[in-house]
Design an enzyme around this catalytic site. Structure first.
Site, PDB file in Angstrom:
ATOM      1  N   CYS A 124     -10.511   2.027  -7.485  1.00 32.70           N
ATOM      2  CA  CYS A 124      -9.515   2.338  -6.457  1.00 32.70           C
ATOM      3  C   CYS A 124      -9.524   1.193  -5.455  1.00 32.70           C
ATOM      4  O   CYS A 124     -10.568   0.603  -5.198  1.00 32.70           O
ATOM      5  CB  CYS A 124      -9.896   3.653  -5.766  1.00 32.70           C
ATOM      6  SG  CYS A 124      -8.822   4.102  -4.399  1.00 32.70           S
ATOM      7  N   ARG A 162      -9.043  -2.239   8.144  1.00 30.60           N
ATOM      8  CA  ARG A 162      -9.483  -0.844   8.262  1.00 30.60           C
ATOM      9  C   ARG A 162     -10.831  -0.779   8.999  1.00 30.60           C
ATOM     10  O   ARG A 162     -11.738  -0.089   8.587  1.00 30.60           O
ATOM     11  CB  ARG A 162      -9.599  -0.185   6.885  1.00 30.60           C
ATOM     12  CG  ARG A 162      -9.396   1.316   6.953  1.00 30.60           C
ATOM     13  CD  ARG A 162      -9.813   1.998   5.661  1.00 30.60           C
ATOM     14  NE  ARG A 162      -9.570   3.427   5.756  1.00 30.60           N
ATOM     15  CZ  ARG A 162     -10.084   4.334   4.953  1.00 30.60           C
ATOM     16  NH1 ARG A 162     -10.870   3.971   3.961  1.00 30.60           N
ATOM     17  NH2 ARG A 162      -9.827   5.598   5.108  1.00 30.60           N
ATOM     18  N   TRP A 198       0.863  -1.184   0.000  1.00 26.38           N
ATOM     19  CA  TRP A 198       0.000   0.000   0.000  1.00 26.38           C
ATOM     20  C   TRP A 198       0.902   1.238   0.000  1.00 26.38           C
ATOM     21  O   TRP A 198       1.839   1.329   0.791  1.00 26.38           O
ATOM     22  CB  TRP A 198      -0.887  -0.008   1.254  1.00 26.38           C
ATOM     23  CG  TRP A 198      -1.672   1.249   1.397  1.00 26.38           C
ATOM     24  CD1 TRP A 198      -2.700   1.656   0.619  1.00 26.38           C
ATOM     25  CD2 TRP A 198      -1.473   2.282   2.369  1.00 26.38           C
ATOM     26  NE1 TRP A 198      -3.162   2.876   1.037  1.00 26.38           N
ATOM     27  CE2 TRP A 198      -2.427   3.285   2.117  1.00 26.38           C
ATOM     28  CE3 TRP A 198      -0.581   2.466   3.425  1.00 26.38           C
ATOM     29  CZ2 TRP A 198      -2.523   4.449   2.878  1.00 26.38           C
ATOM     30  CZ3 TRP A 198      -0.668   3.628   4.189  1.00 26.38           C
ATOM     31  CH2 TRP A 198      -1.635   4.592   3.914  1.00 26.38           C
ATOM     32  N   ASP A 221     -14.982  12.956  -1.597  1.00 32.30           N
ATOM     33  CA  ASP A 221     -14.501  11.609  -1.279  1.00 32.30           C
ATOM     34  C   ASP A 221     -15.258  11.086  -0.051  1.00 32.30           C
ATOM     35  O   ASP A 221     -16.401  11.499   0.222  1.00 32.30           O
ATOM     36  CB  ASP A 221     -12.974  11.649  -1.067  1.00 32.30           C
ATOM     37  CG  ASP A 221     -12.282  10.339  -1.373  1.00 32.30           C
ATOM     38  OD1 ASP A 221     -12.310   9.448  -0.504  1.00 32.30           O
ATOM     39  OD2 ASP A 221     -11.730  10.178  -2.486  1.00 32.30           O
ATOM     40  N   ASP A 280      -2.219   5.629  -3.160  1.00 30.66           N
ATOM     41  CA  ASP A 280      -2.502   6.602  -2.107  1.00 30.66           C
ATOM     42  C   ASP A 280      -1.257   7.413  -1.780  1.00 30.66           C
ATOM     43  O   ASP A 280      -1.312   8.336  -0.979  1.00 30.66           O
ATOM     44  CB  ASP A 280      -2.995   5.889  -0.838  1.00 30.66           C
ATOM     45  CG  ASP A 280      -4.499   5.638  -0.891  1.00 30.66           C
ATOM     46  OD1 ASP A 280      -5.154   6.159  -1.804  1.00 30.66           O
ATOM     47  OD2 ASP A 280      -5.015   4.916  -0.014  1.00 30.66           O
ATOM     48  N   ASP A 335     -14.165   2.344  -4.462  1.00 33.77           N
ATOM     49  CA  ASP A 335     -13.011   1.955  -3.647  1.00 33.77           C
ATOM     50  C   ASP A 335     -13.194   0.549  -3.067  1.00 33.77           C
ATOM     51  O   ASP A 335     -14.308   0.010  -3.033  1.00 33.77           O
ATOM     52  CB  ASP A 335     -12.868   2.978  -2.511  1.00 33.77           C
ATOM     53  CG  ASP A 335     -11.422   3.193  -2.100  1.00 33.77           C
ATOM     54  OD1 ASP A 335     -10.590   2.324  -2.371  1.00 33.77           O
ATOM     55  OD2 ASP A 335     -11.150   4.244  -1.497  1.00 33.77           O
ATOM     56  N   MET A 336     -12.129  -0.022  -2.552  1.00 32.75           N
ATOM     57  CA  MET A 336     -12.152  -1.353  -1.920  1.00 32.75           C
ATOM     58  C   MET A 336     -10.928  -1.433  -1.032  1.00 32.75           C
ATOM     59  O   MET A 336      -9.818  -1.533  -1.521  1.00 32.75           O
ATOM     60  CB  MET A 336     -12.087  -2.408  -3.033  1.00 32.75           C
ATOM     61  CG  MET A 336     -12.415  -3.814  -2.632  1.00 32.75           C
ATOM     62  SD  MET A 336     -11.008  -4.611  -1.834  1.00 32.75           S
ATOM     63  CE  MET A 336     -11.455  -6.298  -1.976  1.00 32.75           C
ATOM     64  N   LYS A 348     -15.938   7.300  -7.775  1.00 33.31           N
ATOM     65  CA  LYS A 348     -14.701   6.610  -7.369  1.00 33.31           C
ATOM     66  C   LYS A 348     -15.142   5.382  -6.575  1.00 33.31           C
ATOM     67  O   LYS A 348     -15.771   5.506  -5.527  1.00 33.31           O
ATOM     68  CB  LYS A 348     -13.850   7.547  -6.513  1.00 33.31           C
ATOM     69  CG  LYS A 348     -12.540   6.947  -6.032  1.00 33.31           C
ATOM     70  CD  LYS A 348     -11.738   8.018  -5.293  1.00 33.31           C
ATOM     71  CE  LYS A 348     -10.533   7.470  -4.576  1.00 33.31           C
ATOM     72  NZ  LYS A 348      -9.892   8.511  -3.745  1.00 33.31           N
TER      73      LYS A 348
HETATM   74  C1  GLA Z   1      -8.790   4.844   0.214  1.00 30.22           C
HETATM   75  C2  GLA Z   1      -8.507   5.588  -1.075  1.00 30.22           C
HETATM   76  C3  GLA Z   1      -8.301   7.061  -0.781  1.00 30.22           C
HETATM   77  C4  GLA Z   1      -9.539   7.600  -0.116  1.00 30.22           C
HETATM   78  C5  GLA Z   1      -9.834   6.812   1.142  1.00 30.22           C
HETATM   79  C6  GLA Z   1     -11.163   7.222   1.738  1.00 30.22           C
HETATM   80  O1  GLA Z   1      -7.675   4.808   1.030  1.00 30.22           O
HETATM   81  O2  GLA Z   1      -7.408   5.058  -1.726  1.00 30.22           O
HETATM   82  O3  GLA Z   1      -8.029   7.747  -1.965  1.00 30.22           O
HETATM   83  O4  GLA Z   1     -10.621   7.533  -1.011  1.00 30.22           O
HETATM   84  O5  GLA Z   1      -9.895   5.415   0.893  1.00 30.22           O
HETATM   85  O6  GLA Z   1     -11.465   6.524   2.866  1.00 30.22           O
END
Ligand code: GLA
Length: 728
Positions: free
Chosen positions: A525, A442, A198, A365, A547, A477-478, A475
């Protein structure tokens, strides 16, 4: 492009201007791999046949002249005398663990067959392709393996996938079902792959092949930060511009495996496909299993040619839809600026400043839904937090639209927080093993996408929000690895199907949502590049690369990423300094020069900027937009590697060579060095180019051979960006 079959010695020769791929069927039905490399003229197998005569420890079937343990089998079964890593392992109810695959038939098909439910390379209108389908059969189990090979009229890539069919009367369990196997007659190779973590994705490693099994894989439920589903075998003397390279890329977003073995005879076998670890699939009579597609690229001219073949194919024949060829909006993302800590007025002030910067798209976000003020809660509750947003989501979107910008939103739809209304209502929807604690990643759990009701919920929750306001960007995400795998609805004995069923479930969800909203720009993402793979690119034309937004760290990340992926897929943002991840302070100009390698944007709180800074950014965006088409769709060249030098340089050249952008970044200050030169690539040697900032003119041959004289480094992490335009 031709697929030829020579009956006399049952010899297959697939050939185009880029490569030949040869196989033959021996007298006992074994399908041999004979050759993959630069095009050759050949109409019979004999000159290519080479194998080791067996000695006492190699087992031989009665009636056969040699041991198949010494034969370069094209798609090796298992439990036979071939004791090397195999492509297909099966077992039936009677515990027969042998899979002995012999040639059954072949067919040549026009075009490329569609693969149901999986991401895949497709043909555009007017593009031609031809496919060879070879069927192998295990006669005892009546199990068939259909091997598909597609050659393209417009690309040097070779597509492979395999369908396993149960034609018998009893159930068979697949324990390993790879997409393809490659064989090489020598081990004079180095292995390139992209490992990471990461915030440190796409680290490029190049090591000699050892006399052992080397495996590049993920077992994390996604393609992962740790490894990317790509590897290349290259000759030791292969450079960016010369030497042989064999690229292997899997169009898949879950557990994958690229397994190389150098055997006793210094021959190399590579198996590519789904990771056998944790994989099993029950195939009832009449059922079939389709592997993900793999794309092989052979380059006789080094790594740049290999990468450009991947980039072009994935840009034009994998990424889909409205946004594929369009210029991507320059965006401002709220995450690094304010994370969860904002209210309606903060967002509006950020939006006002973004509009002054000249940004096209304002992205809110994480933190806009449920009671999500930190990462311990609310995933799954996709309901706007109106008190926090200072009104409805629609009102915020309208505010942003009225400032002249589009609006985008973050989701993490595959996840569920224990502290969420969704979990309180449906605890069984989270992945877990009965009677065992589930690890949190997380602070969150993962929804069980093998379940139809869960998929239904995700589609309706996400589309409900998308329908509620003028949202033009998502966006997706995961943010965790998978562990303690268990599903309430999947029978225990089918637990080994979980990972693949999960990803099929995700692909189904993505297909439905992206089809319903064809004009929304989706960005994949996974904590940055944790699922940056060709599978996701089929559904989402952009991917948050990392990130880590520190420009010097990004040089490595983006350089590694360019091995396979097109610039348009890779999103790159300018963020504040000191960088949140590395604490490094990189000059503003260099941060922008590095981010201008892909789909461009910003990621800080713009309401804190001075008027002067806003004006500077305004100019920067104008410059990016002037050349955005070139950056996103031009030919990409790696000029100087940050992995082996104290600098990094890259270049993009228009297809017609009329314009080029070259960027050079100093990554370390060195005393007493002479000024360096940067040699460009891919220009028109006889043309005259003007460097637009200085007005200086140069011949293409000068720029490519002598190189432009770089300025002396002025400060830490200095950089320079040149634009060369051909004089008409
Ligand atoms: C992940 C994404 C970030 C942001 C956070 C939000 O880490 O990679 O860009 O969106 O989640 O919680």
């Amino acid at each position: 492009m031709s697929i030829a079959y020579y009956e006399q010695d049952r010899f297959f020769h697939l050939k185009n201007e880029h490569f030949s791929y040869c196989m033959r069927v021996d007298d006992h039905g074994h399908l041999w791999h004979l050759y993959y490399g630069a095009p050759i003229g050949l109409t019979g197998a004999e000159p290519l046949v080479n194998y080791q005569k067996h000695t006492s420890f190699w087992s031989v079937l009665p009636g056969e002249p040699n041991s198949i343990d010494t034969v370069p089998l094209e798609y090796p079964g298992s439990g036979t005398a071939d004791l090397r890593p195999c492509a297909l392992t099966t077992v039936d109810a009677g515990f027969d663990g042998v899979t002995d695959l012999r040639f059954d038939s072949y067919e040549i098909l026009a075009g490329k067959p569609h693969i149901d439910g999986l991401p895949q390379v497709y043909l555009n209108e007017g593009e031609i392709a031809e496919t060879l389908k070879i069927t192998l059969k295990d006669s005892v189990k009546e199990l068939y393996a259909d091997l598909y090979y597609t050659l393209f009229g417009f690309s040097g890539a070779l597509s492979r996938f395999t369908v396993i069919r149960n034609g018998g009367h009893s159930t068979v369990r697949l324990q390993k079902a790879m997409t393809a196997t490659l064989s090489f007659g020598d081990k004079d190779f180095e292995l390139i792959h992209l490992h990471g973590a990461w915030g440190r994705e796409f680290e490029l490693e190049r090591t000699p092949l050892t006399k052992s099994v080397q495996t590049i894989s993920s077992f994390r439920g996604s393609s992962s930060h740790t490894a990317n589903p790509f590897a290349a075998l290259v000759r030791p003397d292969t450079t960016e511009d010369s030497g042989e390279a064999y690229g292997m890329s899997i169009i898949y977003s879950s557990n994958f495996e690229i397994e190389t073995e150098t055997d006793t005879f210094d021959c190399v076998r590579v198996n590519i496909g789904i990771n056998e670890r944790g994989f099993e699939w029950t195939l009832n009579p009449g059922e079939s299993f389709t592997t993900p597609e793999a794309i092989f690229v052979y380059s006789a001219n080094g790594l740049t040619a290999m990468s450009q073949t991947y980039q072009k194919l994935y840009q034009n024949n994998l990424i889909r839809g409205y946004w594929r060829d369009r210029l991507r909006p320059v965006l401002l993302n709220s995450w690094e600026g304010v994370s969860f800590h904002f209210d309606g007025e903060k967002m509006r002030s950020m939006a006002r400043a973004s509009a002054r910067m000249g940004v096209d798209l304002f992205v809110v976000d994480d933190g806009w839904f449920g009671l999500r003020d930190n990462d311990h809660c609310a995933l799954g509750d996709w309901v706007p937090n109106e008190p926090k947003l200072g009104g409805t989501l629609g009102e915020l979107v309208k505010y942003v639209n009225d400032l002249g910008m589009d609006f985008g939103l973050w989701f993490e739809p595959e996840m569920i927080s224990e502290d969420s209304d969704l979990y309180r209502a449906h605890p069984g929807w989270a992945i877990k093993v009965p009677n065992r604690a589930a690890s949190l990643g997380r602070h969150q759990m993962i929804l069980d996408l093998t379940r139809a009701d869960v998929r239904e919920y995700i589609v309706s929750a996400v589309t409900g929000v998308l329908r509620s306001a003028n949202i033009v960007y998502v966006k997706w995400d995961m943010n965790r690895n998978m562990s303690e795998i268990g599903s309430e609805q999947l029978p225990g004995e089918r637990n080994g199907e979980f990972f693949h069923r999960y990803i099929l479930g995700l692909y189904e969800v993505l297909e439905r949502i992206t089809t319903e909203f064809p004009h929304i720009l989706f960005e994949s993402c996974s904590g940055g590049g944790g699922r940056f793979d060709p599978g996701m690119a089929y559904y989402m034309p952009q991917n948050w690369t990392s990130d880590n937004t520190d420009a010097i760290a990004r040089l490595h990340i983006q350089y590694g990423c360019s091995m396979v992926y097109p610039p348009s897929l890779m999103t790159c943002h300018v963020s504040k300094v000191p960088n949140g991840r590395t604490k490094r302070v990189v000059p503003f100009e260099t941060r922008a020069n590095v981010a201008m390698q892909g789909s461009f944007g910003y990621e800080f709180d713009p309401s804190l900027l001075t008027d002067e800074q806003i004006e500077l950014i305004h100019e920067e965006i104008k410059e990016y937009k002037q050349y955005a088409d070139l950056v996103l769709h031009g030919r990409f060249y790696r000029l100087v590697s940050p992995f082996t030098t104290d600098a990094c340089a890259f270049e993009t050249v228009a297809e017609d060579k009329s314009v080029a952008i070259a960027t050079y970044v100093f990554t370390a200050g060195v005393a007493m060095t002479s000024r360096r030169r940067l040699r460009l690539k891919g220009l028109d040697a006889d043309a005259v180019y003007t460097e637009t900032h200085s007005g200086q003119t140069y011949s293409g041959s000068f720029l490519m051979n002598a190189g432009i004289l770089l300025p002396a480094q002025r400060f830490d992490f200095d950089s320079v960006r040149y634009i060369f335009e051909r004089r008409s």
